[in-house]
Motif scaffolding. Structure first.
Motif, PDB file in Angstrom:
ATOM      1  N   PHE A 182      36.210  13.386  -7.687  1.00 22.46           N
ATOM      2  CA  PHE A 182      35.807  14.789  -7.584  1.00 22.46           C
ATOM      3  C   PHE A 182      34.281  14.907  -7.553  1.00 22.46           C
ATOM      4  O   PHE A 182      33.714  15.713  -6.805  1.00 22.46           O
ATOM      5  CB  PHE A 182      36.352  15.591  -8.764  1.00 22.46           C
ATOM      6  CG  PHE A 182      37.836  15.835  -8.725  1.00 22.46           C
ATOM      7  CD1 PHE A 182      38.663  15.161  -7.836  1.00 22.46           C
ATOM      8  CD2 PHE A 182      38.426  16.736  -9.595  1.00 22.46           C
ATOM      9  CE1 PHE A 182      40.030  15.379  -7.807  1.00 22.46           C
ATOM     10  CE2 PHE A 182      39.797  16.975  -9.565  1.00 22.46           C
ATOM     11  CZ  PHE A 182      40.595  16.291  -8.674  1.00 22.46           C
ATOM     12  N   ILE A 183      33.612  14.093  -8.363  1.00 22.66           N
ATOM     13  CA  ILE A 183      32.161  14.137  -8.451  1.00 22.66           C
ATOM     14  C   ILE A 183      31.520  13.787  -7.111  1.00 22.66           C
ATOM     15  O   ILE A 183      30.440  14.286  -6.761  1.00 22.66           O
ATOM     16  CB  ILE A 183      31.671  13.191  -9.569  1.00 22.66           C
ATOM     17  CG1 ILE A 183      32.049  13.755 -10.947  1.00 22.66           C
ATOM     18  CG2 ILE A 183      30.164  12.972  -9.487  1.00 22.66           C
ATOM     19  CD1 ILE A 183      31.876  12.765 -12.080  1.00 22.66           C
ATOM     20  N   GLU A 189      22.468  17.288  -7.550  1.00 27.36           N
ATOM     21  CA  GLU A 189      22.134  18.234  -8.626  1.00 27.36           C
ATOM     22  C   GLU A 189      23.232  19.282  -8.833  1.00 27.36           C
ATOM     23  O   GLU A 189      23.017  20.299  -9.505  1.00 27.36           O
ATOM     24  CB  GLU A 189      20.809  18.932  -8.317  1.00 27.36           C
ATOM     25  CG  GLU A 189      20.862  19.916  -7.158  1.00 27.36           C
ATOM     26  CD  GLU A 189      20.761  19.292  -5.774  1.00 27.36           C
ATOM     27  OE1 GLU A 189      20.527  20.044  -4.812  1.00 27.36           O
ATOM     28  OE2 GLU A 189      20.914  18.061  -5.671  1.00 27.36           O
ATOM     29  N   GLY A 190      24.417  19.023  -8.288  1.00 25.39           N
ATOM     30  CA  GLY A 190      25.478  20.027  -8.303  1.00 25.39           C
ATOM     31  C   GLY A 190      26.114  20.258  -9.663  1.00 25.39           C
ATOM     32  O   GLY A 190      25.962  19.463 -10.599  1.00 25.39           O
ATOM     33  N   TYR A 191      26.854  21.357  -9.733  1.00 23.18           N
ATOM     34  CA  TYR A 191      27.545  21.752 -10.961  1.00 23.18           C
ATOM     35  C   TYR A 191      29.037  21.451 -10.862  1.00 23.18           C
ATOM     36  O   TYR A 191      29.658  21.637  -9.807  1.00 23.18           O
ATOM     37  CB  TYR A 191      27.353  23.250 -11.219  1.00 23.18           C
ATOM     38  CG  TYR A 191      26.017  23.601 -11.815  1.00 23.18           C
ATOM     39  CD1 TYR A 191      25.867  23.782 -13.184  1.00 23.18           C
ATOM     40  CD2 TYR A 191      24.895  23.747 -11.008  1.00 23.18           C
ATOM     41  CE1 TYR A 191      24.632  24.097 -13.737  1.00 23.18           C
ATOM     42  CE2 TYR A 191      23.650  24.062 -11.543  1.00 23.18           C
ATOM     43  CZ  TYR A 191      23.531  24.233 -12.917  1.00 23.18           C
ATOM     44  OH  TYR A 191      22.303  24.541 -13.462  1.00 23.18           O
ATOM     45  N   LEU A 192      29.588  21.013 -11.969  1.00 23.64           N
ATOM     46  CA  LEU A 192      31.019  20.757 -12.090  1.00 23.64           C
ATOM     47  C   LEU A 192      31.589  21.693 -13.145  1.00 23.64           C
ATOM     48  O   LEU A 192      31.050  21.800 -14.255  1.00 23.64           O
ATOM     49  CB  LEU A 192      31.267  19.304 -12.496  1.00 23.64           C
ATOM     50  CG  LEU A 192      32.726  18.861 -12.668  1.00 23.64           C
ATOM     51  CD1 LEU A 192      33.466  18.885 -11.327  1.00 23.64           C
ATOM     52  CD2 LEU A 192      32.779  17.460 -13.280  1.00 23.64           C
ATOM     53  N   ILE A 193      32.680  22.388 -12.787  1.00 26.46           N
ATOM     54  CA  ILE A 193      33.350  23.284 -13.728  1.00 26.46           C
ATOM     55  C   ILE A 193      34.799  22.834 -13.866  1.00 26.46           C
ATOM     56  O   ILE A 193      35.515  22.707 -12.875  1.00 26.46           O
ATOM     57  CB  ILE A 193      33.301  24.749 -13.246  1.00 26.46           C
ATOM     58  CG1 ILE A 193      31.853  25.206 -13.099  1.00 26.46           C
ATOM     59  CG2 ILE A 193      34.069  25.653 -14.208  1.00 26.46           C
ATOM     60  CD1 ILE A 193      31.703  26.626 -12.566  1.00 26.46           C
ATOM     61  N   GLU A 227      29.093   9.712 -16.950  1.00 28.86           N
ATOM     62  CA  GLU A 227      28.886   9.853 -15.506  1.00 28.86           C
ATOM     63  C   GLU A 227      27.555  10.536 -15.179  1.00 28.86           C
ATOM     64  O   GLU A 227      27.294  10.887 -14.029  1.00 28.86           O
ATOM     65  CB  GLU A 227      30.037  10.646 -14.886  1.00 28.86           C
ATOM     66  CG  GLU A 227      31.389   9.957 -14.974  1.00 28.86           C
ATOM     67  CD  GLU A 227      31.416   8.615 -14.265  1.00 28.86           C
ATOM     68  OE1 GLU A 227      30.822   8.509 -13.167  1.00 28.86           O
ATOM     69  OE2 GLU A 227      32.022   7.668 -14.805  1.00 28.86           O
ATOM     70  N   GLY A 228      26.714  10.714 -16.196  1.00 30.57           N
ATOM     71  CA  GLY A 228      25.378  11.239 -15.963  1.00 30.57           C
ATOM     72  C   GLY A 228      25.260  12.744 -15.988  1.00 30.57           C
ATOM     73  O   GLY A 228      24.252  13.296 -15.520  1.00 30.57           O
ATOM     74  N   PHE A 229      26.250  13.435 -16.521  1.00 31.32           N
ATOM     75  CA  PHE A 229      26.220  14.892 -16.560  1.00 31.32           C
ATOM     76  C   PHE A 229      25.655  15.413 -17.872  1.00 31.32           C
ATOM     77  O   PHE A 229      25.834  14.803 -18.932  1.00 31.32           O
ATOM     78  CB  PHE A 229      27.628  15.461 -16.367  1.00 31.32           C
ATOM     79  CG  PHE A 229      28.071  15.514 -14.938  1.00 31.32           C
ATOM     80  CD1 PHE A 229      27.952  16.677 -14.192  1.00 31.32           C
ATOM     81  CD2 PHE A 229      28.605  14.386 -14.327  1.00 31.32           C
ATOM     82  CE1 PHE A 229      28.346  16.719 -12.870  1.00 31.32           C
ATOM     83  CE2 PHE A 229      29.011  14.416 -13.006  1.00 31.32           C
ATOM     84  CZ  PHE A 229      28.880  15.582 -12.271  1.00 31.32           C
ATOM     85  N   ALA A 256      29.031  21.684 -16.322  1.00 30.56           N
ATOM     86  CA  ALA A 256      28.103  20.571 -16.484  1.00 30.56           C
ATOM     87  C   ALA A 256      27.351  20.349 -15.185  1.00 30.56           C
ATOM     88  O   ALA A 256      27.798  20.744 -14.107  1.00 30.56           O
ATOM     89  CB  ALA A 256      28.857  19.304 -16.874  1.00 30.56           C
ATOM     90  N   HIS A 257      26.187  19.707 -15.263  1.00 27.82           N
ATOM     91  CA  HIS A 257      25.412  19.411 -14.073  1.00 27.82           C
ATOM     92  C   HIS A 257      24.674  18.088 -14.242  1.00 27.82           C
ATOM     93  O   HIS A 257      24.513  17.589 -15.352  1.00 27.82           O
ATOM     94  CB  HIS A 257      24.396  20.530 -13.784  1.00 27.82           C
ATOM     95  CG  HIS A 257      23.191  20.504 -14.683  1.00 27.82           C
ATOM     96  ND1 HIS A 257      23.237  20.963 -15.986  1.00 27.82           N
ATOM     97  CD2 HIS A 257      21.925  20.052 -14.477  1.00 27.82           C
ATOM     98  CE1 HIS A 257      22.044  20.811 -16.553  1.00 27.82           C
ATOM     99  NE2 HIS A 257      21.228  20.260 -15.666  1.00 27.82           N
ATOM    100  N   ARG A 258      24.256  17.553 -13.117  1.00 28.03           N
ATOM    101  CA  ARG A 258      23.424  16.345 -13.129  1.00 28.03           C
ATOM    102  C   ARG A 258      22.005  16.716 -12.720  1.00 28.03           C
ATOM    103  O   ARG A 258      21.802  17.471 -11.767  1.00 28.03           O
ATOM    104  CB  ARG A 258      23.981  15.295 -12.176  1.00 28.03           C
ATOM    105  CG  ARG A 258      25.255  14.660 -12.663  1.00 28.03           C
ATOM    106  CD  ARG A 258      25.735  13.588 -11.714  1.00 28.03           C
ATOM    107  NE  ARG A 258      26.044  14.127 -10.400  1.00 28.03           N
ATOM    108  CZ  ARG A 258      26.679  13.435  -9.445  1.00 28.03           C
ATOM    109  NH1 ARG A 258      27.034  12.194  -9.668  1.00 28.03           N
ATOM    110  NH2 ARG A 258      26.920  13.978  -8.274  1.00 28.03           N
ATOM    111  N   GLU A 259      21.040  16.163 -13.418  1.00 26.48           N
ATOM    112  CA  GLU A 259      19.651  16.402 -13.039  1.00 26.48           C
ATOM    113  C   GLU A 259      19.272  15.475 -11.891  1.00 26.48           C
ATOM    114  O   GLU A 259      19.778  14.365 -11.760  1.00 26.48           O
ATOM    115  CB  GLU A 259      18.734  16.153 -14.235  1.00 26.48           C
ATOM    116  CG  GLU A 259      18.887  17.184 -15.338  1.00 26.48           C
ATOM    117  CD  GLU A 259      17.878  16.993 -16.449  1.00 26.48           C
ATOM    118  OE1 GLU A 259      17.503  17.995 -17.063  1.00 26.48           O
ATOM    119  OE2 GLU A 259      17.484  15.831 -16.678  1.00 26.48           O
ATOM    120  N   CYS A 260      18.375  15.955 -11.035  1.00 26.08           N
ATOM    121  CA  CYS A 260      17.933  15.160  -9.882  1.00 26.08           C
ATOM    122  C   CYS A 260      17.192  13.899 -10.351  1.00 26.08           C
ATOM    123  O   CYS A 260      16.495  13.924 -11.333  1.00 26.08           O
ATOM    124  CB  CYS A 260      17.001  15.978  -9.008  1.00 26.08           C
ATOM    125  SG  CYS A 260      17.792  17.439  -8.290  1.00 26.08           S
TER     126      CYS A 260
END
Length: 260
Positions: A182-183, A189-193, A227-229, A256-260
């Protein structure tokens, strides 16, 4: 219940209309309203109202033929792409989009969404906005690393998954594999809900006893962190429904989100 008797959603599927009528309808005897509908929509409304989660493309990969969780999202993305595991789910969703006879009635959720937004007199507009925002519905295969193989999707600003990981994961190791797939749908830099059931093992859909992957809040937190979130918000809604149709203990909501 004996896990050997469970049906597995990616293999056996289930009747999408039975699923909607059992857990998401406006029937008086339907006791899951607070758990499966109001709580996720309240959380999503708050998440999007903050103004950080928005963009060009949202990809939704949720179980069955759900759409109510997308009412608030439709105002923050130019287009919504919906992925479904079965043709029956796609047919059910198309029936609603095209306002065909027999389409599932989501008016109770439209009304609730407008209540959350403080504008309860424009329900029809909210319905049209969501139908317009959904630009494509695609079949996906959750056994493949590229869920839409051979087509490669553009990276999304946000991915929403409601109860899909619960249904397609045999166990926690499978959950990790699936969430990694899914990731891959996200921009860096996307958001996961995520919306899911805590400590559940089964759910009844019609006469089918459907497997649900059992996990707790800490497990999901650890998976996302590994996973870096960065977890922006996590809410747990303790079960209010009195029913033996599904044995979850609570509903989990995470952004959750991942920073660039």
């Amino acid at each position: 219940m004996d896990s050997s008797a469970h049906k597995f959603y990616p293999v056996h599927g289930f009747d999408s209309r039975d699923h909607l009528e059992t857990y998401f309808s406006n029937k008086q005897e339907m006791g899951f309203l607070d758990d499966t509908m109001k709580f996720p929509m309240e959380c999503l409304h708050r998440a999007f109202s903050d103004g950080h989660i928005k963009g060009d493309l949202l990809i939704d990969i949720s179980v069955g033929s759900l759409i109510h969780h997308l009412y608030t999202a439709s105002g923050f993305f130019k287009q919504i792409l919906v992925l479904k595991c079965s043709e029956q789910c796609i047919m059910e969703l198309n029936r609603w989009i095209n306002t065909r006879t027999g389409a599932f009635d989501w008016s109770h959720m439209m009304t609730y969404m407008k209540y959350l937004e403080g504008n309860s007199d424009q329900c029809q507009d909210k319905d049209i906005t969501l139908k317009t925002a959904i630009t494509k519905i695609m079949k996906c295969d959750t056994d493949k690393e590229n869920l839409t193989d051979p087509e490669v999707l553009p990276p999304a600003d946000c991915v929403i998954s409601a109860w899909m990981l619960d249904a397609i994961s045999k166990d926690q190791a499978d959950f990790i594999k699936n969430i990694r797939n899914f990731i891959k749908l996200l921009k860096p830099e996307g958001y996961l809900i995520l919306v899911g059931c805590l400590n559940a093992t089964y759910g009844m859909v019609g006469q089918d006893n459907v497997h649900i992957c059992k996990y707790d809040e800490n497990f999901v937190r650890k998976v996302l962190t590994s996973e870096g979130f960065i977890i922006d918000h996590c809410a747990v809604h303790k079960r209010t429904s009195v029913s033996d149709l599904c044995n979850y203990e609570a509903i989990l909501f995470i952004t959750a989100h991942r920073e660039c």
